[in-house]
Design a protein around this motif. Structure first.
Motif, PDB file in Angstrom:
ATOM      1  N   THR A  30     -43.320  30.488-100.741  1.00  0.00           N
ATOM      2  CA  THR A  30     -42.233  31.472-100.849  1.00  0.00           C
ATOM      3  C   THR A  30     -41.044  30.861-101.578  1.00  0.00           C
ATOM      4  N   GLY A  31     -40.853  29.557-101.420  1.00  0.00           N
ATOM      5  CA  GLY A  31     -39.806  28.864-102.168  1.00  0.00           C
ATOM      6  C   GLY A  31     -40.082  28.860-103.660  1.00  0.00           C
ATOM      7  N   TRP A  32     -41.359  29.000-104.026  1.00  0.00           N
ATOM      8  CA  TRP A  32     -41.732  29.059-105.444  1.00  0.00           C
ATOM      9  C   TRP A  32     -41.625  30.469-105.998  1.00  0.00           C
ATOM     10  N   GLY A  33     -41.428  31.471-105.122  1.00  0.00           N
ATOM     11  CA  GLY A  33     -41.282  32.842-105.584  1.00  0.00           C
ATOM     12  C   GLY A  33     -42.426  33.776-105.235  1.00  0.00           C
ATOM     13  N   PHE A  34     -43.444  33.264-104.511  1.00  0.00           N
ATOM     14  CA  PHE A  34     -44.562  34.116-104.125  1.00  0.00           C
ATOM     15  C   PHE A  34     -44.245  34.812-102.805  1.00  0.00           C
ATOM     16  N   GLN A  35     -44.722  36.043-102.676  1.00  0.00           N
ATOM     17  CA  GLN A  35     -44.445  36.832-101.478  1.00  0.00           C
ATOM     18  C   GLN A  35     -45.620  36.863-100.509  1.00  0.00           C
ATOM     19  N   HIS A  36     -46.834  36.713-101.035  1.00  0.00           N
ATOM     20  CA  HIS A  36     -48.032  36.747-100.204  1.00  0.00           C
ATOM     21  C   HIS A  36     -48.958  35.613-100.613  1.00  0.00           C
ATOM     22  N   PHE A  37     -49.795  35.190 -99.675  1.00  0.00           N
ATOM     23  CA  PHE A  37     -50.809  34.186 -99.982  1.00  0.00           C
ATOM     24  C   PHE A  37     -51.992  34.399 -99.057  1.00  0.00           C
ATOM     25  N   VAL A  38     -53.178  34.121 -99.576  1.00  0.00           N
ATOM     26  CA  VAL A  38     -54.376  34.287 -98.762  1.00  0.00           C
ATOM     27  C   VAL A  38     -55.507  33.433 -99.324  1.00  0.00           C
ATOM     28  N   ALA A  39     -56.287  32.855 -98.423  1.00  0.00           N
ATOM     29  CA  ALA A  39     -57.514  32.150 -98.782  1.00  0.00           C
ATOM     30  C   ALA A  39     -58.673  33.040 -98.343  1.00  0.00           C
ATOM     31  N   ILE A  40     -59.528  33.426 -99.282  1.00  0.00           N
ATOM     32  CA  ILE A  40     -60.632  34.345 -99.004  1.00  0.00           C
ATOM     33  C   ILE A  40     -61.952  33.710 -99.416  1.00  0.00           C
TER      34      ILE A  40
END
Length: 245
Positions: A30-40
């Motif tokens: 989130t500090g890099w600017g991403f709002q979501h993250f997921v490992a699938i």
């Protein structure tokens, strides 16, 4: 940026559950600017998983994940082919720049309708032969090769540690149990919202075998329905509360 990665790996090594790992990874991305993250998990050693989202962890854009699965976008997503054939990370914009079919364009257009305009995908191979994808999404982020490289290092550690912790949470319990190890495993995936056939895909077995295991688990816990089986399994500490959705 690399200070962030070092801090994350240090925290991740100490994480005792997937949620602690998510907190550490989420704080960094989130500090890099991403709002979501997921490992699938995209495919397993036993067979291909045709419905992304059967096994995952992170903080994904859930509404888009369900839409993607229900619409059958996996059949038209050019990114899936890239994940299955290459370990090179890519920005969505790199794929969008090339020639695309109308169906492939539709996937990106629908993602944008859910507020997902940018994505960074890191394909990851696990030692057991399974193929995973770490997806970072945002409405706006500054794309760069440095960010991509840092994300690759962090994502590989995140997925490896997450798979270990997820398996450990399913298989490790402190109390004596009335269910077998495999019965606890299928009930845990049932609690995540998967059907018998979907659980079979994850575990590399048939939906019929899973259904039989669930029936035996119901008998052992004196549960009449699958819903009551999940409730009893939580109450009797047969499955971890962290997996209730």
């Amino acid at each position: 940026m690399w200070v962030n990665v070092r801090e994350f790996t240090s925290q991740a090594a100490k994480a005792q559950c997937v949620e602690e790992l998510n907190q550490a990874f989420g704080s960094m991305v989130t500090g890099w600017g991403f709002q979501h993250f997921v490992a699938i998990q995209v495919s397993s050693r036993q067979n291909d998983i045709r419905s992304p989202g059967l096994r995952y962890f992170g903080r994904p854009p859930v509404s888009w994940l369900y839409r993607y699965r229900d619409a059958g976008h996996i059949r038209r997503d050019i990114g899936i082919t890239r994940i299955m054939t290459s370990t090179e990370p890519y920005w969505w914009s790199e794929l969008q720049a090339g020639p695309l079919s109308l169906d492939q364009i539709k996937v990106f257009e629908e993602a944008a309708e859910f507020g997902l305009f940018q994505g960074l995908v890191v394909p990851i191979r696990q030692p057991d032969g399974s193929v995973w994808s770490c997806l970072l999404t945002s409405s706006k982020v500054q794309e760069s090769e440095d960010l991509k490289f840092a994300a690759v290092v962090a994502a590989n550690y995140y997925v490896g540690r997450g798979v270990f912790l997820q398996t450990k949470q399913i298989n490790t319990f402190d109390l004596a149990h009335r269910l077998t190890k495999r019965q606890r495993e299928v009930v845990t995936w049932l609690a995540c919202g998967l059907t018998s056939d979907e659980i079979g895909e994850v575990l590399g077995t048939s939906g019929r075998t899973v259904a039989h295991q669930l029936e035996e688990a119901k008998r052992r816990l004196n549960a009449r329905t699958l819903a009551s089986l999940v409730a009893e399994a939580f109450l009797q500490a047969e499955v971890p509360m962290a997996y209730m959705r």
